[in-house]
Design a protein around this motif. Structure first.
Motif, short mmCIF file in Angstrom:
data_model
loop_
_atom_site.label_atom_id
_atom_site.label_comp_id
_atom_site.label_asym_id
_atom_site.label_seq_id
_atom_site.Cartn_x
_atom_site.Cartn_y
_atom_site.Cartn_z
N ILE A 121 0.81 -1.22 0.00
CA ILE A 121 0.00 0.00 0.00
C ILE A 121 0.84 1.27 0.00
CG2 ILE A 121 -2.01 -1.12 1.02
CD1 ILE A 121 -1.25 0.16 3.69
N HIS A 122 2.15 1.12 -0.10
CA HIS A 122 3.07 2.24 -0.27
C HIS A 122 2.84 3.38 0.74
CE1 HIS A 122 4.17 0.24 -3.97
NE2 HIS A 122 2.89 0.20 -4.30
N LEU A 123 2.95 3.04 2.01
CA LEU A 123 2.70 4.04 3.06
C LEU A 123 3.62 5.25 2.96
CD1 LEU A 123 2.04 1.93 6.28
CD2 LEU A 123 0.43 3.35 5.02
N LYS A 124 4.85 5.05 2.57
CA LYS A 124 5.79 6.17 2.51
C LYS A 124 5.40 7.22 1.47
CE LYS A 124 9.73 3.72 4.37
NZ LYS A 124 11.10 3.30 4.20
N GLN A 125 4.56 6.85 0.54
CA GLN A 125 4.11 7.79 -0.49
C GLN A 125 2.80 8.48 -0.09
OE1 GLN A 125 3.85 5.44 -4.04
NE2 GLN A 125 6.03 4.94 -4.03
N ASN A 152 5.54 4.27 12.76
CA ASN A 152 5.74 5.40 11.86
C ASN A 152 6.43 4.88 10.60
OD1 ASN A 152 6.53 7.68 10.45
ND2 ASN A 152 7.13 8.80 12.27
N PRO A 153 5.70 4.77 9.49
CA PRO A 153 6.29 4.20 8.27
C PRO A 153 7.43 5.04 7.71
CG PRO A 153 4.17 5.20 7.79
CD PRO A 153 4.33 5.22 9.28
N TYR A 154 7.51 6.31 8.09
CA TYR A 154 8.57 7.17 7.58
C TYR A 154 9.91 6.91 8.24
CZ TYR A 154 4.62 9.53 5.52
OH TYR A 154 3.49 9.81 4.81
#
Length: 72
Positions: free
Chosen positions: A40-44, A68-70
């Motif tokens: 799901i590409h959390l960082k985007q 925290n995905p970042y």
């Protein structure tokens, strides 16, 4: 959990903290959630942080466990 189960809640909390400290909780997290979260590409995505008035005044030490995905 029922608020009257204080001993049980304390034991669960103690176990979760111990598992977090020895790394086994994080290892289990990665085993089960890395692949689905990668899809799901959390960082985007945009991360929104909201203040929760219902938890104001409690010990903020819980924040160390927030995913925290970042930071990955």
């Amino acid at each position: 959990m029922n608020k009257d189960k204080k001993k049980e809640m304390a034991r669960i909390e103690k176990g979760l903290i111990a598992a977090y400290k020895d790394g086994s909780l994080i290892k289990l997290w990665h085993k089960h959630f890395d692949a689905p979260l990668a899809k799901i590409h959390l960082k985007q995505r945009t991360l929104y942080k909201f203040k929760n008035k219902f938890i104001e005044g409690i010990d903020p030490s819980y924040e160390q466990y927030i995913y925290n995905p970042y930071l990955e």
